[in-house]
Design an enzyme around this catalytic site. Structure first.
Site, PDB file in Angstrom:
ATOM      1  N   TYR A 194      10.601   4.968  11.962  1.00  0.00           N
ATOM      2  CA  TYR A 194       9.876   4.583  10.759  1.00  0.00           C
ATOM      3  C   TYR A 194       8.516   3.975  11.092  1.00  0.00           C
ATOM      4  O   TYR A 194       8.404   3.079  11.929  1.00  0.00           O
ATOM      5  CB  TYR A 194      10.678   3.579   9.926  1.00  0.00           C
ATOM      6  CG  TYR A 194       9.907   3.090   8.713  1.00  0.00           C
ATOM      7  CD1 TYR A 194       9.587   3.952   7.676  1.00  0.00           C
ATOM      8  CD2 TYR A 194       9.478   1.764   8.628  1.00  0.00           C
ATOM      9  CE1 TYR A 194       8.863   3.517   6.570  1.00  0.00           C
ATOM     10  CE2 TYR A 194       8.759   1.323   7.526  1.00  0.00           C
ATOM     11  CZ  TYR A 194       8.454   2.209   6.512  1.00  0.00           C
ATOM     12  OH  TYR A 194       7.726   1.781   5.435  1.00  0.00           O
ATOM     13  N   GLY A 244       7.666   3.852   2.841  1.00  0.00           N
ATOM     14  CA  GLY A 244       8.315   3.569   1.562  1.00  0.00           C
ATOM     15  C   GLY A 244       9.313   4.650   1.211  1.00  0.00           C
ATOM     16  O   GLY A 244      10.207   4.990   2.003  1.00  0.00           O
TER      17      GLY A 244
END
Length: 517
Positions: free
Chosen positions: A56, A63
């Site tokens: 990530y 998001g």
């Protein structure tokens, strides 16, 4: 005097450090230890960037797009697009001191070595601060969760050589122009760096640090104003005795009572209120209960300071690089701890202003002011005295009460329900900032009334501290008497309010009786 430099490293900045940079224009320097830690964590990010498994913020979107894998050749663009899209603020410009506080606090987190940014990226933030470059940040755009996103992105945009900034002279220019004029090379963002520049509670925290600093000053000054009102109303000083306060030993209450008692020493006005050996049994709550109200406010500020201290010692990012080299997503960016205390502080700020306004109102009413003329007018009827000054204080207090309605109980979902609960901490901070100068104006009206009451009480005189403050107030408002007509009131209120916020009023009181608590 040598220019102050604040060293930013892997350790904790103090509230005083933040204020020195945000308001005092202090320079910043990054410690060698911090540069070493940043280099170590950057090596972890570089290793993961070559991994075939998505990570990530390094090789994925953000998001609600966190499951979208990004090819290596597009990752630099990913970071730039993140900053450009997130710099979506709107509304009025935010104050320079707030932006500088935000910058130094984001730099502090970068310097912990827990974000994975390169040392040279952190250095651009330090260079902007030292050059007096202030990115243009707008009022709206942070929900107080996932970081103060739009405000932080506006700062990162300038670090990239884009967006808008104000230079050291306050002129609004392009971000690239500002960097070029200062000889700063814009940062070319690498994997994860854009994310690290926007995932922080720095705006909220900076405004909390400033509010704590301001309220510590204003609450001491509120004690000064209250003591002078007790004098002007020929009040009973015995209720402030230390042994009475010790029966309910809240620290703030004891300190406030001690300040008021110190201010009232050797006051001829207090003695004038004692006919023979007797004294009124009880004054109104707005006089008698001042330490209980002011003290509770003080205790609230110190609780808020304890929360700020924890946040100042924190590394806020998502994901973060752990001490053992893992890169982990987390929820530490959620602003709830700050949002709650920012809301909390707005309550006692409004309430202390409210009790001040009640003392002001008491001064103006012939049924309650112990022999003073109506509205403290030189010639009541021809003159109105401070009739409308009290209206002003009342209107301000009513607005402060509205600002005390909490923002943190609200939440609005965002990012396609990925960010489905937010803190509204930035909004809590913004409304608290409006209440602080408002508080000073309410105290200014009270001080104007007490000083005018001193004029009418002659030949009885206040104590040394009250007399010292009286001389400050008289720089902005003329002495009053039967032959003195009303004059324009607004400059008096604004002048005394500025003397309160600058610390001039408190300094005058302490010059007479020593440091107050």
């Amino acid at each position: 005097m040598a220019e102050q430099t604040v060293t930013v490293g892997v350790g904790t900045l103090s509230i005083e450090d933040v204020i020195a940079v945000a308001r005092g224009g202090a320079k910043v320097a990054i410690s060698d230890e911090s540069k070493h830690e940043m280099a170590l964590s950057r090596a972890v990010i570089d290793h993961l960037a070559d991994d075939t498994v998505p990570h990530y913020g390094i090789s994925t979107g953000f998001g609600a797009l966190a499951s979208t894998s990004i090819p290596k050749e597009q990752r630099a663009q990913l970071q730039k697009s993140l900053i450009r899209s997130h710099a979506a603020g709107a509304g009025p410009e935010v104050e320079r001191e707030v932006v500088r506080g935000l910058l130094v606090l984001r730099l502090s987190t970068l310097c912990t070595g827990r974000t994975g940014v390169r040392p040279e990226t952190a250095q651009v933030y330090a260079d902007m601060l030292n050059a007096g470059i202030t990115p243009v940040v707008y009022e709206y755009g942070s929900l107080g969760c996932s970081g103060d996103l739009a405000p932080l992105a506006a700062c990162a945009l300038v670090a990239m050589g884009e967006g808008e900034a104000r230079n050291a002279d306050g002129l609004k220019i392009g971000g690239g122009e500002a960097l070029r004029a200062a000889g700063i090379t814009p940062v070319d963002l690498k994997e994860k760096e854009g994310l690290a520049l926007v995932n922080g509670t720095d705006g909220m925290l900076g405004m909390l640090c400033m509010a704590i600093t301001d309220l510590r000053l204003l609450l001491k000054t509120a004690d000064v104003a209250a003591a002078m009102s007790v004098e002007g109303m020929l009040g009973n000083d015995r209720v402030f005795a230390a042994d009475l306060q010790a029966l309910r030993p809240h620290r703030g209450q004891g300190d406030s009572a001690a300040n008021i008692a110190c201010m009232l020493k050797d006051s001829g006005l207090i003695e004038a209120g004692r006919p023979g050996s007797t004294v009124r049994v009880q004054d109104a709550y707005s006089l008698r209960c001042t330490p209980q109200v002011h003290g509770a406010a003080r205790d609230t500020v110190e609780y808020a300071a304890s929360v700020a201290g924890v946040e100042l010692a924190s590394a806020i990012d998502n994901p973060c690089v752990t001490l053992d080299g893992r890169v982990e997503s987390n929820g530490n960016f959620h602003g709830a701890p700050l949002a709650y205390v920012l809301d909390f502080l707005a309550i006692p700020t409004a309430d202390v202003a409210s009790i001040s306004e009640r003392r002001t109102d008491r001064f103006l009413d012939v049924a309650r002011n112990r022999g003073l003329p109506a509205f403290l007018a030189g010639d009541p009827g021809v003159d109105s005295g401070f009739m409308i000054a009290q209206y002003t204080a009342a209107g301000i207090v009513s607005e402060m009460k509205r600002n005390a309605v909490p923002a943190s109980v609200d939440s609005i979902p965002s990012s396609a329900m990925q960010e489905d609960h937010v803190s509204m901490g930035w909004a809590a901070a913004r409304k608290l900032r409006r209440s602080i100068p408002a508080f000073a104006r309410v105290l200014a009206v009270e001080l104007l009334c007490s000083c005018r009451s001193f004029d009418f009480r002659k030949p009885y005189r206040p104590g040394a501290a009250g007399a010292a403050v009286y001389r400050v107030v008289r720089q902005y408002a003329n002495e009053i008497g039967p032959d003195v007509r009303d004059t324009w009131t607004t400059p008096q209120i604004e002048g005394v309010a500025e003397a309160i916020l600058s610390g001039e009023v408190l300094t005058a009181a302490e010059s007479a009786v020593g440091a107050l608590k």
